[in-house]
Every structure is written in structure tokens, then in C-alpha cells.
Design a protein around this motif. Sequence first.
Motif, PDB file in Angstrom:
ATOM      1  N   ILE A   1      -3.302   3.571  -3.903  1.00  9.42           N
ATOM      2  CA  ILE A   1      -3.524   3.577  -5.353  1.00  9.42           C
ATOM      3  C   ILE A   1      -4.122   4.920  -5.794  1.00  9.42           C
ATOM      4  O   ILE A   1      -3.717   5.477  -6.830  1.00  9.42           O
ATOM      5  CB  ILE A   1      -4.443   2.402  -5.747  1.00  9.42           C
TER       6      ILE A   1
ATOM      7  N   GLY B   1       1.773   2.258  -3.320  1.00  4.74           N
ATOM      8  CA  GLY B   1       0.665   2.531  -4.250  1.00  4.74           C
ATOM      9  C   GLY B   1       0.326   1.354  -5.130  1.00  4.74           C
ATOM     10  O   GLY B   1      -0.192   1.533  -6.240  1.00  4.74           O
ATOM     11  N   GLY B   2       0.578   0.121  -4.639  1.00  3.55           N
ATOM     12  CA  GLY B   2       0.336  -1.068  -5.447  1.00  3.55           C
ATOM     13  C   GLY B   2      -0.726  -1.978  -4.872  1.00  3.55           C
ATOM     14  O   GLY B   2      -1.348  -1.688  -3.836  1.00  3.55           O
ATOM     15  N   ASN B   3      -0.930  -3.123  -5.535  1.00  2.00           N
ATOM     16  CA  ASN B   3      -1.869  -4.155  -5.119  1.00  2.00           C
ATOM     17  C   ASN B   3      -1.102  -5.406  -4.739  1.00  2.00           C
ATOM     18  O   ASN B   3      -0.239  -5.855  -5.500  1.00  2.00           O
ATOM     19  CB  ASN B   3      -2.834  -4.505  -6.258  1.00  2.00           C
TER      20      ASN B   3
ATOM     21  N   ALA C   1       0.840  -1.208   0.000  1.00  2.00           N
ATOM     22  CA  ALA C   1       0.000   0.000   0.000  1.00  2.00           C
ATOM     23  C   ALA C   1       0.866   1.244   0.000  1.00  2.00           C
ATOM     24  O   ALA C   1       0.548   2.244  -0.657  1.00  2.00           O
ATOM     25  CB  ALA C   1      -0.921   0.008   1.225  1.00  2.00           C
TER      26      ALA C   1
ATOM     27  N   TRP D   1       4.835   4.997  -8.464  1.00  2.00           N
ATOM     28  CA  TRP D   1       4.878   4.528  -7.090  1.00  2.00           C
ATOM     29  C   TRP D   1       5.164   5.666  -6.125  1.00  2.00           C
ATOM     30  O   TRP D   1       5.537   6.768  -6.517  1.00  2.00           O
ATOM     31  CB  TRP D   1       5.937   3.437  -6.936  1.00  2.00           C
TER      32      TRP D   1
ATOM     33  N   ILE E   1      -4.634   0.042   1.050  1.00  7.27           N
ATOM     34  CA  ILE E   1      -4.359  -0.262  -0.355  1.00  7.27           C
ATOM     35  C   ILE E   1      -5.074   0.716  -1.287  1.00  7.27           C
ATOM     36  O   ILE E   1      -4.472   1.321  -2.188  1.00  7.27           O
ATOM     37  CB  ILE E   1      -4.775  -1.712  -0.691  1.00  7.27           C
ATOM     38  N   GLU E   2      -6.359   0.894  -1.086  1.00  6.82           N
ATOM     39  CA  GLU E   2      -7.154   1.752  -1.974  1.00  6.82           C
ATOM     40  C   GLU E   2      -6.628   3.188  -1.972  1.00  6.82           C
ATOM     41  O   GLU E   2      -6.502   3.812  -3.037  1.00  6.82           O
ATOM     42  CB  GLU E   2      -8.622   1.736  -1.542  1.00  6.82           C
TER      43      GLU E   2
ATOM     44  N   PRO F   1       2.499  -2.937  -9.213  1.00  9.01           N
ATOM     45  CA  PRO F   1       2.484  -1.477  -9.059  1.00  9.01           C
ATOM     46  C   PRO F   1       1.387  -0.851  -9.897  1.00  9.01           C
ATOM     47  O   PRO F   1       0.871  -1.457 -10.847  1.00  9.01           O
ATOM     48  CB  PRO F   1       3.865  -1.072  -9.589  1.00  9.01           C
ATOM     49  N   SER F   2       1.012   0.367  -9.542  1.00  9.02           N
ATOM     50  CA  SER F   2       0.109   1.147 -10.391  1.00  9.02           C
ATOM     51  C   SER F   2       0.851   1.541 -11.662  1.00  9.02           C
ATOM     52  O   SER F   2       2.083   1.645 -11.675  1.00  9.02           O
ATOM     53  CB  SER F   2      -0.354   2.404  -9.644  1.00  9.02           C
TER      54      SER F   2
ATOM     55  N   SER G   1      -2.355   7.630  -8.474  1.00 13.66           N
ATOM     56  CA  SER G   1      -3.145   7.995  -9.649  1.00 13.66           C
ATOM     57  C   SER G   1      -3.484   9.483  -9.665  1.00 13.66           C
ATOM     58  O   SER G   1      -3.771  10.062 -10.719  1.00 13.66           O
ATOM     59  CB  SER G   1      -4.428   7.160  -9.723  1.00 13.66           C
TER      60      SER G   1
END
Length: 332
Positions: A207, A82-84, A79, A152, A203-204, A142-143, A211
Motif C-alpha cells: 500500500i 498494493g491492496g487490502n 499485497a 495498483w 500488505i502495508e 485496491p488502493s 501511494s
Amino acid sequence: MSSKETEIIQYIKSISEKNFTNENSIVKIGDDATLVSSKNHYQLITTDASVEGTHFNIDKISPEDIGWKCAISNISDIAAMGGNPENALVSIGIREKVETSWVNSVMDGIKNAMDKYGANIVGGDIVKSTTIFINITLTGLPSLDSESNPIWLSRKTAKDGDYIAVTGNLGSSLMALSLLDSDDEVRLNNPAWSKHVRPEARIETGILAVSSGIRTGMDISDGLINDLEKISLSSKHDILINIEKIPVFPYLQTFLSKSESVDIALNSGEEYELILIGSKQKLNQVNSLSNVEITTIGKVINKNESSPAVKITSVDGKPYLPKSKSWKHFYE
């Protein structure tokens, strides 16, 4: 301020980068996770260990909660980039007399956390050890930007004029630790305890941050001051925090003074909230979209190559010195 932990990390970083030829490594040692690429596939990788007596007490915390929290400490690192989260390897060391049912319950807690955030357990190891430990290695995705390049959050990119914000509120974890010697009923009925043993990973929000154009951040695992010092050192910038802006865990303020509550919030580790740093506009955008409150607490004030530091001021502008210290693995 340098510590044994920092010195060890710096040495590991120096030997890993010496004669470094792996061009696939995009983010090396120094952030919450590393980022590597292979044939246009990008992957985040993190690892974190939890040790009996340092991170958990098997007589006070249920095995399911121990497993959950071990998983969250790794998921939160993803998180913080900025990833999942994606796939996990779990290694456990146990004493010979530890019941199989206890280990199974720890694994249930890990799986429940992984399930919640869309990750899978894909392997691991179990060994005999005089001290119980749990180590998880977790990969993540990663995003990506509009051109499918990875984006990131980093500790190295804070700059003059950036604003500093944190998610949620702080202080519950350190408050919960003060309950370890209390009766089970007292611990289990205290709202700080449930936040301590069942933290969430943002996490959310991580991201949403990348973004929205945020590029600086990390999670709070060692306390707000300690972790801000890491960003200050990595970015080589001074940071100024307004004590009046710190979002304190509300329950703290029902029986402690404001200054005592803030002191706990500044130094509470294992919170797993996010520090986000960027323009006011970008932070406001994240706040408007996130399902968790985001509070601006200060600014990045100037470049400082030689001795970057975190400064805390009270409402009258005078320096504030916390009475307690943030968590460190080694106190010299």
C-alpha cells in the motif's frame, strides 16, 4: 524462457480475452490478481491452490502451519497489487480417512492468517479427494488515488532507468526445504523453518508503494530470478541485477559460503517478499516509511520486444550463472 506453466497460462489468457466484452475488468490475466469494477466499486480477486506433496507434507508440517501458509500465499497476491484483503472462499479436498480434527486445525491456521490481515472467511466447499488440497479465492480492495480511481502494482509497467528493489531478505524458504528429512528438533529450532511455515504478507508495504507512486511490482513466490523473468517478459524490458546487492537471509551465511548463500537467495520460492520497481526517489520514500527493510538490487536497462531477459552480474561486472534453479511446476 517458456515453460509448460507459462504456455498453459498464455492459452487461458487467450481464450479469456477472445471476444471479450466485459468492460468491468480493469486488470486481466497476467498479474498477481485481477481488478474488476461494478457501479464504482473496485475489487481485487485472486486464487491459489496448495497441494499435498507439491506445496506441503502433512507428516512434517502441522495443520495450523499448512493453513496459515495457504492463506498467506493468497494474501500476498493482494499485497503484490498494493491492496487490502477482504473476503475468502476456502475449498478443501481430503481423503476419507483424514481426521476431522486435522481439517479443523487447517481452518484455524487459515483463520488466524486472515484475522491478522483483516480478512474474513465467508464460505467454501469440502470434497473427497485422493490427494489433499486447499484452494482459496480471496477478494481485496485496491488502493485509490486522490480522485478515488484504483491504483495498483503491475508486472507490465517497468521502463528504462527504473530501479529494482526487494523487501526483507531471501533464502530462508529454500533452506528450510533442505530440512524436511531432518529430525523434528532440528527443523523446529532452525530460524529458516519458522519463516518457511509462517511467512508474512507485505500488505502495508504494498500500500505504501502505490501511494508513493510505484506502479510496478509483484511478490516472490517462485524465486527472485523466476519472478523477475515474469516482469521482464510482461514489460518487454531487460533487467540487470547486481549479485552483491542481494539481501541474503543472515543465518544462511553462518555456515555456507557467500556464493552458495546468494545462489539460494536468488532461487528461493515461497518467500512472499515484494519486488518493487520505480524511481530511486520513490523507492527511498517507501523505505523510509515501511517497517521492513527495502534493498535496491538492480535496474531496468533497456526495451527488448523480442527476447527480454534477466541478467546477473558479479562484483567485477562479469555474468553470474546460478548453480541451482528457481521453482517451476513443470520442468521440461
